[in-house]
Design a protein around this motif. Structure first.
Motif, PDB file in Angstrom:
ATOM      1  N   MET A   1      59.869  -7.543  17.961  1.00 34.87           N
ATOM      2  CA  MET A   1      60.286  -8.517  16.966  1.00 34.87           C
ATOM      3  C   MET A   1      61.612  -8.056  16.373  1.00 34.87           C
ATOM      4  O   MET A   1      61.783  -6.914  16.009  1.00 34.87           O
ATOM      5  N   THR A   2      62.528  -8.966  16.257  1.00 33.34           N
ATOM      6  CA  THR A   2      63.835  -8.674  15.676  1.00 33.34           C
ATOM      7  C   THR A   2      64.081  -9.595  14.499  1.00 33.34           C
ATOM      8  O   THR A   2      63.362 -10.569  14.283  1.00 33.34           O
ATOM      9  N   SER A   3      65.141  -9.294  13.754  1.00 33.93           N
ATOM     10  CA  SER A   3      65.482 -10.149  12.613  1.00 33.93           C
ATOM     11  C   SER A   3      65.827 -11.553  13.084  1.00 33.93           C
ATOM     12  O   SER A   3      65.554 -12.524  12.391  1.00 33.93           O
ATOM     13  N   GLN A   4      66.406 -11.673  14.277  1.00 36.05           N
ATOM     14  CA  GLN A   4      66.727 -13.007  14.796  1.00 36.05           C
ATOM     15  C   GLN A   4      65.458 -13.804  15.079  1.00 36.05           C
ATOM     16  O   GLN A   4      65.403 -15.004  14.859  1.00 36.05           O
ATOM     17  N   ASP A   5      64.405 -13.113  15.567  1.00 39.95           N
ATOM     18  CA  ASP A   5      63.136 -13.790  15.824  1.00 39.95           C
ATOM     19  C   ASP A   5      62.578 -14.390  14.536  1.00 39.95           C
ATOM     20  O   ASP A   5      62.142 -15.527  14.505  1.00 39.95           O
ATOM     21  N   VAL A   6      62.570 -13.596  13.464  1.00 34.55           N
ATOM     22  CA  VAL A   6      62.022 -14.057  12.198  1.00 34.55           C
ATOM     23  C   VAL A   6      62.854 -15.208  11.650  1.00 34.55           C
ATOM     24  O   VAL A   6      62.327 -16.220  11.218  1.00 34.55           O
ATOM     25  N   SER A   7      64.184 -15.066  11.683  1.00 37.46           N
ATOM     26  CA  SER A   7      65.056 -16.125  11.166  1.00 37.46           C
ATOM     27  C   SER A   7      64.919 -17.404  11.973  1.00 37.46           C
ATOM     28  O   SER A   7      64.851 -18.490  11.421  1.00 37.46           O
ATOM     29  N   ALA A   8      64.878 -17.269  13.293  1.00 40.47           N
ATOM     30  CA  ALA A   8      64.841 -18.446  14.155  1.00 40.47           C
ATOM     31  C   ALA A   8      63.533 -19.210  13.990  1.00 40.47           C
ATOM     32  O   ALA A   8      63.512 -20.430  13.982  1.00 40.47           O
ATOM     33  N   GLN A   9      62.442 -18.506  13.855  1.00 39.93           N
ATOM     34  CA  GLN A   9      61.148 -19.165  13.754  1.00 39.93           C
ATOM     35  C   GLN A   9      60.900 -19.737  12.360  1.00 39.93           C
ATOM     36  O   GLN A   9      60.168 -20.691  12.209  1.00 39.93           O
ATOM     37  N   ASN A  10      61.474 -19.108  11.359  1.00 40.81           N
ATOM     38  CA  ASN A  10      61.315 -19.548   9.978  1.00 40.81           C
ATOM     39  C   ASN A  10      59.841 -19.773   9.618  1.00 40.81           C
ATOM     40  O   ASN A  10      59.492 -20.713   8.940  1.00 40.81           O
ATOM     41  N   LYS A  11      58.984 -18.916  10.135  1.00 39.55           N
ATOM     42  CA  LYS A  11      57.557 -19.012   9.854  1.00 39.55           C
ATOM     43  C   LYS A  11      57.125 -17.843   8.976  1.00 39.55           C
ATOM     44  O   LYS A  11      56.031 -17.333   9.103  1.00 39.55           O
ATOM     45  N   LEU A  12      57.993 -17.453   8.093  1.00 40.90           N
ATOM     46  CA  LEU A  12      57.692 -16.364   7.184  1.00 40.90           C
ATOM     47  C   LEU A  12      56.774 -16.885   6.087  1.00 40.90           C
ATOM     48  O   LEU A  12      57.043 -17.916   5.480  1.00 40.90           O
ATOM     49  N   CYS A  13      55.698 -16.170   5.839  1.00 39.20           N
ATOM     50  CA  CYS A  13      54.744 -16.537   4.800  1.00 39.20           C
ATOM     51  C   CYS A  13      54.722 -15.418   3.766  1.00 39.20           C
ATOM     52  O   CYS A  13      54.452 -14.273   4.113  1.00 39.20           O
ATOM     53  N   VAL A  14      55.030 -15.746   2.526  1.00 39.79           N
ATOM     54  CA  VAL A  14      54.938 -14.784   1.432  1.00 39.79           C
ATOM     55  C   VAL A  14      53.676 -15.129   0.656  1.00 39.79           C
ATOM     56  O   VAL A  14      53.488 -16.274   0.245  1.00 39.79           O
ATOM     57  N   ARG A  15      52.824 -14.125   0.498  1.00 41.00           N
ATOM     58  CA  ARG A  15      51.546 -14.357  -0.177  1.00 41.00           C
ATOM     59  C   ARG A  15      51.184 -13.151  -1.034  1.00 41.00           C
ATOM     60  O   ARG A  15      51.783 -12.075  -0.912  1.00 41.00           O
ATOM     61  N   GLU A  16      50.179 -13.349  -1.878  1.00 37.09           N
ATOM     62  CA  GLU A  16      49.680 -12.266  -2.704  1.00 37.09           C
ATOM     63  C   GLU A  16      48.991 -11.218  -1.824  1.00 37.09           C
ATOM     64  O   GLU A  16      48.277 -11.561  -0.885  1.00 37.09           O
ATOM     65  N   MET A  17      49.236  -9.973  -2.134  1.00 41.33           N
ATOM     66  CA  MET A  17      48.648  -8.880  -1.391  1.00 41.33           C
ATOM     67  C   MET A  17      47.135  -8.845  -1.619  1.00 41.33           C
ATOM     68  O   MET A  17      46.661  -9.164  -2.705  1.00 41.33           O
ATOM     69  N   THR A  18      46.399  -8.464  -0.585  1.00 38.39           N
ATOM     70  CA  THR A  18      44.961  -8.248  -0.710  1.00 38.39           C
ATOM     71  C   THR A  18      44.685  -6.761  -0.534  1.00 38.39           C
ATOM     72  O   THR A  18      45.547  -6.012  -0.056  1.00 38.39           O
ATOM     73  N   ILE A  19      43.483  -6.369  -0.859  1.00 41.43           N
ATOM     74  CA  ILE A  19      43.122  -4.958  -0.731  1.00 41.43           C
ATOM     75  C   ILE A  19      43.236  -4.484   0.722  1.00 41.43           C
ATOM     76  O   ILE A  19      43.575  -3.331   0.983  1.00 41.43           O
ATOM     77  N   ASP A  20      42.989  -5.367   1.663  1.00 43.82           N
ATOM     78  CA  ASP A  20      43.094  -5.006   3.082  1.00 43.82           C
ATOM     79  C   ASP A  20      44.534  -4.730   3.512  1.00 43.82           C
ATOM     80  O   ASP A  20      44.759  -4.108   4.551  1.00 43.82           O
ATOM     81  N   ASP A  21      45.502  -5.204   2.736  1.00 41.30           N
ATOM     82  CA  ASP A  21      46.909  -5.006   3.071  1.00 41.30           C
ATOM     83  C   ASP A  21      47.443  -3.641   2.640  1.00 41.30           C
ATOM     84  O   ASP A  21      48.522  -3.235   3.070  1.00 41.30           O
TER      85      ASP A  21
END
Length: 164
Positions: A1-21
């Motif tokens: 995975m590269t920064s271009q992959d993340v930018s191109a897909q734009n499927k970034l999900c920001v969420r609240e952390m859980t204990i499992d994280d």
């Protein structure tokens, strides 16, 4: 995975952390906050930092996911001074996997943290970093931070005999 992959897909999900994280967040921090890169941050990055913030300010502990993999995190808290009119936000830690640091993961994390802090009545957000961490300073300036102040850290090694 590269920064271009993340930018191109734009499927970034920001969420609240859980204990499992928590373990994955700790490992990302180990990747980012190394003794070679930043002795000051390396010195203070440990499991206690994460668990303390998670237990006290869960809603300000965030992770960024891309394709079900955590690629970054933000850990924040708020501070209210007794008899003070303002509530302050403090972005304590922001870490993004090195291979995606140019993919706006940090920006997504900060944007959500800022929104949550605003909703909690925070009037000013504070962040600190090493004076020579040019990448972090540049990032925070792009997010609207200004008025930088340098501070000095002093240390005392107690394992050495004291000179008289």
């Amino acid at each position: 995975m590269t920064s271009q992959d993340v930018s191109a897909q734009n499927k970034l999900c920001v969420r609240e952390m859980t204990i499992d994280d928590l373990p994955e967040v700790f490992h990302i921090g180990e990747e980012v906050f190394t003794a070679e890169f930043s002795p000051t941050l390396y010195r203070t990055w440990d499991e206690y930092e994460i668990t303390t913030l998670f237990n006290s300010d869960t809603e300000l502990c965030l992770v960024a996911e891309w394709e079900d993999r955590i690629v970054g995190f933000a850990l924040g808290t708020t501070v209210e001074k007794q008899r003070g009119p303002w509530k302050y936000g403090y972005l304590v830690w922001l870490g993004v996997r090195p291979n995606v640091q140019k993919a706006k993961v940090g920006q997504g994390l900060f944007r959500e943290l800022r929104r949550r802090m605003h909703d909690q009545g925070v009037r000013m957000i504070i962040v600190d970093t090493a004076a020579d961490n040019e990448a972090a300073i540049s990032f925070f300036r792009k997010q609207g931070f200004g008025n930088p102040r340098e501070h000095v850290y002093l240390s005392l090694n107690l394992t050495r005999p004291r000179k008289k």
